[in-house]
Scaffold this active site. Structure first.
Site, PDB file in Angstrom:
ATOM      1  N   GLU A  44     -26.481 -27.423 -17.548  1.00 45.76           N
ATOM      2  CA  GLU A  44     -25.221 -28.043 -17.134  1.00 45.76           C
ATOM      3  C   GLU A  44     -25.402 -29.439 -16.544  1.00 45.76           C
ATOM      4  O   GLU A  44     -24.927 -29.736 -15.442  1.00 45.76           O
ATOM      5  CB  GLU A  44     -24.477 -27.149 -16.141  1.00 45.76           C
ATOM      6  N   GLU A  69     -23.066 -19.002 -21.279  1.00 41.11           N
ATOM      7  CA  GLU A  69     -22.634 -18.246 -20.108  1.00 41.11           C
ATOM      8  C   GLU A  69     -21.177 -17.849 -20.317  1.00 41.11           C
ATOM      9  O   GLU A  69     -20.316 -18.719 -20.487  1.00 41.11           O
ATOM     10  CB  GLU A  69     -22.767 -19.066 -18.824  1.00 41.11           C
TER      11      GLU A  69
END
Length: 598
Positions: free
Chosen positions: A142, A306
């Protein structure tokens, strides 16, 4: 679509591992992600590598018939490293160095950070690249999350000036391109260009957007270097970098093109609603498309790395997840052509910053409701894998456009993402399978193309739109399109620039549909008599006198009420439509009335 889970063996007693892995396999999972936050466990002191625990975790996963997704843990450098090399740490716009104690507190430009990141990547690649159990490599985690894409350190200041010199050549070109005569901001030399730290009011938007482009490029360069470390050992390795679906600070298209595989973290409770979730899945696939990709590329490839499995811990209210919802999210991803989906996470954390974040197991190792839904989803996927039919429509999206509208919003809620989501949702409601494609895509193979907030005017963009129109594609140009050049300077021709002659109309008002005084009734839109909300932004058009022998444009929708009452808002001429309203309902009505519904 294959299912998997994110597992953090370093956070749990090793005596639990065998049971964990056996239960994962029993659920029908095929992929297990490990390692992306474990740098301090891998290297507790400089050079004191401890990878035996990781060897054993990988072996357990392999022995259970599953495959490993291995993360390079550069999002969480250990405390000893940050103390040893403090120039790794990010400096915020307030000039303060961000302390360790969290994650992503790293300067993307820092030579020290890049050097240390390459070092850990080399150790892992030498040990595990080509390993028979390793399915894919996650490069970082991320990047850009938590406002970490941009840094205001001295090194970034110097690098930014160098980047500007490469892009513009000299300060005279910067002054001309940015229009710095406004507010007497003409730069006497390149050293006068400073990073846009907080000032009395807004900075020149050209500077703000240049800083975003620079920062994104720094991140992408660093990711490319880490990817290359892995590929140097195993040229056939599958790599990806996962980005949070709601983040906009980094050009996701540039990131995912590094790998040819889009990868997102999907937390539906963190975005506006179901329409944005669907958009994000198609955006993830399209972001990995190479330049000039067309309909034959089938919208690109992507993973969900995710997936939210229940209530999360960071949205402010963190509502419960209804029974069946996790299964629906998994099925939705499969229908959108996602190749793999990993649930975050296996077991709820007992320590640290995410103790309230849901998982497949509770803190005390009991199944959560999501467990049964994942098991059912795995069985359903195995019995009847869904197929995604070829797309009939495309929505064009560009992060440079998004940055400009973020810097110059003008109206609350009329950002690039919201306008793109509205067009995407309307096309889906009209029966289309939709690709989300970059601005350098080949548009000629679709039946319908939507250009919501295609903000920047370039010769290449206009060439692609004209080619689509000439190929018989129905092209709908949305509001906030074709008005500024790439340096964030307004064009000096009628808008939508380059298309007004073909449209037979030009925009005369762009902004809020609201009336004055504030609180008065806003303008709505009537599309062939059907009255719908205008959305957060509205554009009124004036019709141009047609040239001899040419028919004028057809008015599809007009403003109703408010200060724009009666003004044309949606106009069509041939295969080109300008949609000056921005709501899902307005797009849906226009699509239906121009014959674009299936």
């Amino acid at each position: 679509m294959r299912l998997g889970v994110c597992w953090y063996p370093e956070q749990w007693p090793e005596t639990d591992w065998a049971d964990d892995v056996a239960r994962m396999a029993e659920l029908g999972l095929e992929l297990v992600r490990v390692g992306e936050f474990a740098w301090s466990r891998m290297e507790p002191r400089r050079g004191a590598w401890d990878l035996g625990w990781l060897d054993r975790a990988i072996a357990l996963v392999a022995d259970a018939g599953m495959r490993v997704v291995l993360g390079i843990p550069t999002a969480t450098p250990p405390v000893w490293l940050l103390r040893e090399r403090p120039d790794i740490r990010l400096v915020g716009p307030d000039g303060r160095v961000r302390p360790y104690g969290s994650r992503r507190h790293t300067c993307p430009t820092s030579p020290a950070y890049r050097e240390e990141s390459a070092r850990v990547a080399e150790v892992l690649a030498d040990r595990y690249a080509g390993h028979p159990a390793v399915e894919a490599w996650q490069i970082d985690n991320e990047p850009g999350n938590h406002d970490s894409a941009r840094c205001w350190c001295d090194g970034c200041q110097d690098a930014f000036r160098g980047w500007l010199a490469d892009r513009h050549g000299d300060v005279e070109d910067i002054n001309a391109a940015w229009g710095t005569a406004f507010w007497s901001m003409t730069y006497p030399d390149l050293d006068a260009v400073e990073l846009p730290a907080p000032t009395m009011t807004a900075h020149n938007p050209s500077l703000e957007v240049a800083h975003r482009r620079f920062a994104s490029a720094q991140v992408v360069d660093g990711l490319a270097a880490l990817r290359d470390v892995v590929l140097a050992v195993d040229p056939m390795a599958v790599t990806f970098t996962n980005l949070y679906m709601g983040d906009l600070d980094i050009d996701a298209q540039a990131v995912h093109r590094l790998h040819g595989l889009g990868a997102i973290d999907s937390y539906p409770h963190g975005v506006a609603g179901p329409e944005e979730v669907a958009f994000g899945l198609d955006l993830a696939r399209g972001a990995a498309l190479p330049p000039d990709a067309g309909a034959a590329h089938r919208g690109g490839r992507a993973w969900v790395v995710e997936q939210q499995p229940g209530a999360i811990n960071w949205t402010g209210d963190n509502p419960a997840v209804a029974p069946g919802q996790v299964g629906d999210w998994i099925a939705q991803a499969a229908r959108h052509g996602i190749e793999a989906l990993l649930v975050f996470r296996w077991r709820m954390a007992r320590a640290g910053q995410e103790q309230h974040h849901a998982a497949l197991l509770t803190h005390d190792r009991r199944d959560t409701p999501a467990c049964a839904e994942v098991r059912a989803a795995a069985q359903a996927l195995a019995a009847d894998p869904p197929g995604r039919p070829p797309a009939t429509a495309a929505v064009v999206v560009d992060y440079g456009d998004a940055w400009i509208l973020d810097v110059v919003p003008q109206v609350t809620g009329a950002d690039h993402r919201r306008l793109a989501v509205a067009a995407h949702a309307a096309l889906r409601a009209a029966g289309h399978v939709v690709d989300v494609v970059p601005a350098d895509a080949d548009l000629t193979g679709y039946a319908v193309v939507a250009l919501p907030a295609l903000h920047q005017v370039t010769a290449d963009r206009l060439r692609r739109v004209e080619a689509a129109l000439d190929a018989g594609v129905l092209v709908l140009v949305g509001a906030r399109s074709l008005v500024r050049d790439p340096e964030v300077v307004w064009v000096d021709v009628p808008t939508p620039a380059g298309l007004t002659d073909r449209l037979g109309a030009h925009v005369v008002h762009a902004g809020s549909p609201g009336g004055w005084p504030r609180g008065g009734p806003p303008s709505a839109v009537a599309v062939r008599g059907e009255v719908v909300p205008a959305g957060p932004w509205i554009e009124a058009l004036a019709l141009d006198d047609p040239a001899p022998g040419r028919t004028g444009p057809e008015v599809v929708g007009v403003a109703v009420g408010g200060p724009l009452d009666g003004a044309p808002v949606a106009v069509r001429r041939g295969g080109l439509v300008h949609v000056g309203a921005t709501s899902v309902e307005a797009w849906t009505a226009v699509l239906r009335h121009v014959g674009a519904a299936r």
